[in-house]
Design an enzyme around this catalytic site. Structure first.
Site, PDB file in Angstrom:
ATOM      1  N   TRP A 286      -6.055   6.769   4.541  1.00  0.00           N
ATOM      2  CA  TRP A 286      -7.523   6.726   4.733  1.00  0.00           C
ATOM      3  C   TRP A 286      -7.944   6.907   6.203  1.00  0.00           C
ATOM      4  O   TRP A 286      -8.991   7.504   6.339  1.00  0.00           O
ATOM      5  CB  TRP A 286      -8.256   5.421   4.063  1.00  0.00           C
ATOM      6  CG  TRP A 286      -9.672   5.443   4.063  1.00  0.00           C
ATOM      7  CD1 TRP A 286     -10.494   5.935   2.750  1.00  0.00           C
ATOM      8  CD2 TRP A 286     -10.523   4.966   4.937  1.00  0.00           C
ATOM      9  NE1 TRP A 286     -11.609   5.774   3.235  1.00  0.00           N
ATOM     10  CE2 TRP A 286     -11.793   5.176   4.387  1.00  0.00           C
ATOM     11  CE3 TRP A 286     -10.680   4.228   6.123  1.00  0.00           C
ATOM     12  CZ2 TRP A 286     -13.130   4.749   5.043  1.00  0.00           C
ATOM     13  CZ3 TRP A 286     -11.440   3.732   6.653  1.00  0.00           C
ATOM     14  CH2 TRP A 286     -12.844   4.068   6.416  1.00  0.00           C
ATOM     15  N   HIS A 287      -7.196   6.152   6.917  1.00  0.00           N
ATOM     16  CA  HIS A 287      -7.878   5.973   8.302  1.00  0.00           C
ATOM     17  C   HIS A 287      -7.539   7.202   8.969  1.00  0.00           C
ATOM     18  O   HIS A 287      -8.183   7.510  10.200  1.00  0.00           O
ATOM     19  CB  HIS A 287      -6.923   4.866   9.238  1.00  0.00           C
ATOM     20  CG  HIS A 287      -7.846   3.462   8.588  1.00  0.00           C
ATOM     21  ND1 HIS A 287      -7.315   2.535   7.863  1.00  0.00           N
ATOM     22  CD2 HIS A 287      -8.827   2.988   9.297  1.00  0.00           C
ATOM     23  CE1 HIS A 287      -8.137   1.651   7.894  1.00  0.00           C
ATOM     24  NE2 HIS A 287      -9.056   1.698   8.787  1.00  0.00           N
ATOM     25  N   GLY A 288      -6.518   7.997   8.606  1.00  0.00           N
ATOM     26  CA  GLY A 288      -6.211   9.484   9.382  1.00  0.00           C
ATOM     27  C   GLY A 288      -5.189  10.077   8.870  1.00  0.00           C
ATOM     28  O   GLY A 288      -4.161   9.487   8.052  1.00  0.00           O
TER      29      GLY A 288
END
Lengths: 534, 377
Positions: A340-342
């Site tokens: 989700w973060h990258g």
């Protein structure tokens, strides 16, 4: 548009606030909401008007699906198909904009192909508004949503304080607020509290986070460029980044909460002094709380529940049940948190590392429970300090994966942090610490200086910054403890008045004004928020 | 209670901001508001060009970028215009030894301290727009092409009217505007901490009796450029003569042979090779633009101290060598002369001809000549 910009503070915010309350005061609530939606779209379009269409499509699509789910009474296949369609469309959009290049890069590597895709610009906040709306669809499917007004729904998604980087709000905590009359009248208490929280957040971002960033960034850049960092440079850079990230993101969240408060809207808190956590589960209860909550409610709980049922039906043994009930949901959830973060393997590894931390903690808790009578450390304080130290160090280590531009750079930094590239002490200590010096040299320690690559800027100042920010984040009270004393600390501490409690006094007015002035004077060095990239 | 609280905050913020804006406007360390006198940089530049021996210089009088802006209106007065950083600020034709002898009969030096690629863009744009001169001499430092691309405009952000040319320069030379928009910079200075610090410092000097910032002071005697005078002097060709105390440091203070000394001073740059294709492309376009404008560009590489070159296998030296190679290749591709070298041995500069490891003296710089091009081939 950034919260920490002149145009936002001096033009956008006053006009939007004034317009909303002036219209609301006349009793034209729908127009006031429309005004706020319009302003929020303008705020979003300021960055890149081309992506306004995407945001509007996402809103209209999800609202329609939500209405369809809410109005369909049967719980059969057709309702499920609508939900699945909704989720697939949302995830496809997110996948295209955020993960397509990552997927193709990996495909090219694995299959030795040479597929190219034109550069895709990641629309700001796409992860935030996509997940926010997926939860809405899931709740609509479960019959937990009401017939929401379209304008209200638009504001739920676009409300500018939370649109770009959260806090990730649940429709149940946002939409009912729009129906209350109180938000349409300018409330001096809300304005005072909102302004103070905004000032605290702005100061955290502009002075603290940006202040330490000049020490963190060169260290990670140097590692990426192939410089072999010293032991102390690697640790100092990692600590500096840990504080930069915390003050940057929590500063942003504070600003968002403060801004929403000015409009009479209460947003959930996103941080609760995460660096005070005494174990890793505690950390995730304090860090990016609204994301953890979303993952827990919509991912962990359903997955864990189905796997538990499956394990029970199959009558698995203790170990297999543990793997199915605990390990699998944790790894799955944290894998997705990382992703989700990258779109990058370093983010995936970051997630998996935290999953591993949680599993180790889980095993530790079970072992502790099994040996309740055995006391190794008597003092609760000592055990808390040890717990805190392990947790904080583990988190700092994980941020290396989070920040480094590549796996290679992460490995290089880890090598230096674990002393694999040797340890170098100050030249001034050479020959001045007696037999210890000889002993250290025997261990491979050299006396060439602690920051010999010169990548940690003025290191005395940099280390000073780390200590100051460490003190603030671990010893002082956080925003909600200061601002919402009655809702938080009072219950716990059972005291009526504390010196740190916010009150609308002259002293607090001076303090808030000074924070604002310092921040405004530093606004010329525009810098984006770290969490915008997610 | 809450209303009073809000009112107090607004009163304090508005009062303090007004005070700060007034301070910055009237004290005006960059001479861009109250002290601009309508057009202080132009006035200063005109006085400098008309002076016989130059003017006393201090950044308190006028910032070097504002001065470069003022001087850029007079580029037609010289054969060659020099653009670059502090490494080339001493290049000039006033006094002996003359720089670039045989290449430039007259020079107008527009170099600025800390000059980065954005300064090269702005000053190239201004020189050609206001001139053009016959030749543009570009001082290219060892790491100018190796910075992070997002920091491109950072050196020009704070400097007002000068930076207002940045967008035009990008449009004309690069046909696009990069990420930095600085046209509002002039007004933002009024509420900027750095500018406020400068204002306070200047005000303090003024209050404590040091009124050197007030205006233009002509130098009465001819300046011996290798000796200097008590204060720094800006010569009529725009080149800088350091105060004699500083000039003496080259002879009196040896440059350390400790590698960590260089590591500390080059910072993260030491590990960066000139592999930033983004900047190489931009520099390619700057040189192409100069050629297309009918002006001859000449790239000058200024030397770094020999003690640094002793660490042959270090990141710093390898990075410098690689960068020199890249610049020479670029020159070859575009048919641009690249003279000088980062290695002092190629120029014959002595150990005591450096103020520090990256700033050579005027004497050393005077050895950079067109023949060096052949020598380095």
């Amino acid at each position: 548009m950034l919260f920490n910009s002149y145009i936002f503070i001096f033009i956008f915010l006053p006009i939007t606030l004034l317009g909303f309350h002036l219209i609301g005061k006349q009793g034209r609530h729908r127009v006031a909401i429309a005004w706020l939606v319009g302003a929020s779209l303008f705020f979003y379009g300021w960055w890149n008007p081309a992506y306004l269409g995407l945001l509007l499509f996402s809103i209209i699509f999800n609202y329609s699906i939500g209405i369809s789910l809410g109005s369909t009474s049967d719980s059969g296949l057709s309702k499920k198909a609508v939900l699945v369609t909704g989720i697939v469309v949302n995830l496809s959009l997110l996948g295209y904009f955020k993960y397509a290049n990552f997927f193709i890069d990996n495909l090219n590597t694995l299959a030795s192909t040479n597929i190219t895709l034109s550069e895709i610009i990641l629309p700001l906040g796409i992860s935030f508004f996509t997940f926010q709306q997926i939860t809405y669809l899931v709740d609509a499917y479960d019959g937990k949503t009401k017939e929401y007004n379209f304008l209200h729904y638009c504001l739920f998604v676009t409300f500018f304080p939370q649109l770009i980087a959260g806090p990730i709000v649940h429709h149940k905590e946002m939409l009912p607020q729009f129906a209350k009359d109180v938000i349409y009248r300018l409330n001096s208490k809300y304005l005072a509290i909102g302004l103070t929280i905004f000032a605290l957040g702005l100061f955290k971002k502009v002075i603290l986070a940006d202040g330490i960033s000049i020490y963190a960034t060169p260290v990670f850049d140097a590692a990426e460029a192939g410089v072999v960092l010293t032991f102390f440079e690697a640790w100092a850079g990692s600590f500096a980044y840990a504080f930069q990230l915390y003050f940057d993101f929590s500063g942003y969240s504070d600003m968002a909460i403060g801004l929403a408060y000015m409009f009479g809207i209460l947003l959930p808190f996103n941080f609760n002094s995460p660096y005070k956590a005494i174990n890793i589960a505690d950390f995730w209860r304090r860090w990016h709380i609204t994301l953890s909550r979303l993952i827990r409610d919509y991912l962990w709980n359903p997955v864990s529940l189905s796997l538990t049922r499956y394990a029970m039906n199959k009558k698995y043994g203790r170990f297999s049940t543990f793997i199915l009930n605990i390990v699998a949901p944790i790894i799955f959830s944290f894998f997705l948190i990382g992703l989700w973060h990258g779109a990058g393997w370093n983010f995936v590894l970051f997630g998996l590392l935290h999953g591993l931390y949680i599993i180790i903690f889980n095993i530790w808790t079970r072992v502790k429970y099994s040996y309740q009578g055995v006391v190794i450390i008597k003092s609760k304080n000592v055990s808390h300090i040890i717990g805190w130290l392990i947790t904080f160090t583990s988190v700092v280590l994980s941020w290396v994966l989070f920040r480094a531009d590549s796996i290679e750079a992460s490995i290089s930094i880890y090598s230096s942090m674990f002393g694999l590239n040797g340890i170098s002490l100050p030249v001034s200590l050479d020959g001045k610490i007696g037999f210890i010096g000889g002993w250290l040299e025997g261990m491979g320690v050299v006396f060439h200086g602690m920051f010999v690559n010169g990548v940690f800027g003025s290191h005395f100042v940099g280390v000073g910054w780390i200590f100051v920010l460490g003190f603030i984040s671990t010893m002082l009270f956080n925003t909600q403890e200061i601002m919402f004393f009655e809702k938080t600390t009072k219950k716990i501490m059972n005291h009526q008045y504390f010196w740190y409690r916010w009150r609308p006094t002259k002293v607090w007015a001076v303090f808030t004004a000074v924070l604002l002035i310092f921040s405004i004077l530093n606004l010329s060095n525009f810098s984006e928020f770290l969490y915008f990239q997610f | 209670m809450n209303l009073l609280y809000i009112r107090n905050i607004f009163t304090i913020v508005v009062t303090l901001l007004t005070a700060i804006i007034s301070l910055n406007y009237f004290v005006d360390p960059g001479a861009i508001y109250y002290r601009s006198g309508g057009n202080f940089p132009d006035m200063y530049a005109k006085s400098l060009l008309e002076s016989d021996n130059g003017l006393l210089w201090s950044s308190n009088i006028i910032s070097d970028r504002e001065l470069a802006l003022g001087l850029s209106s007079h580029v037609e007065s010289a054969d060659c215009v020099v653009i670059g950083s502090s490494s080339v600020m001493q290049i000039g034709t006033y006094g002996e030894p003359r720089s670039l002898d045989g290449t430039c009969n007259t020079i107008l030096n527009l170099a600025v301290s800390g000059g980065g690629i954005a300064d090269h863009l702005i000053l190239t744009y201004l020189a050609i727009k206001n001139g053009p001169p016959k030749k543009i001499i570009l001082g290219v430092g060892a790491w100018i092409l190796a910075n992070k691309s997002e920091s491109m405009g950072s050196s020009v952000k704070l400097s007002s009217r000068y930076s207002a040319n940045y967008e035009d320069a990008q449009l004309v030379i690069l046909n696009s505007i990069q990420e930095d928009k600085v046209s509002l910079a002039k007004y933002l200075n009024l509420i900027n901490l750095e500018y406020t610090k400068k204002s306070i410092s200047l005000l303090w000097k003024w209050v404590s009796g040091n009124n050197s910032f007030i205006g233009i002071s002509n130098v009465t005697k001819k300046v011996e450029v290798l000796i200097g005078t008590e204060s720094a002097v800006e010569l009529p060709d725009g080149s800088l003569v350091y105060p004699y105390a500083y000039i003496n440091t080259a002879k009196e203070i040896p440059i350390p042979e400790d590698y960590f000394y260089y590591k500390n001073r080059t910072g993260s740059r030491s590990g960066m090779l000139a592999s930033n294709t983004y900047f190489i492309d931009i520099y390619d376009r700057i040189l192409s633009y100069i050629i297309e404008s009918g002006v001859v560009p000449i790239v000058v590489l200024t030397p770094y101290h020999e003690n640094l070159w002793k660490f042959k296998d270090s990141n710093i030296v390898m990075s410098m060598s690689k960068n020199e190679e890249i610049i020479r290749q670029l020159g070859k591709k575009l048919g641009v002369s690249v003279i000088g070298s980062y290695n002092p041995k190629n120029l014959g500069c002595k150990s005591n001809e450096f103020y520090d490891f990256q700033h050579a003296t005027r004497e050393c710089l005077s050895r950079i000549k067109m023949v060096e091009k052949n020598k380095n081939k």
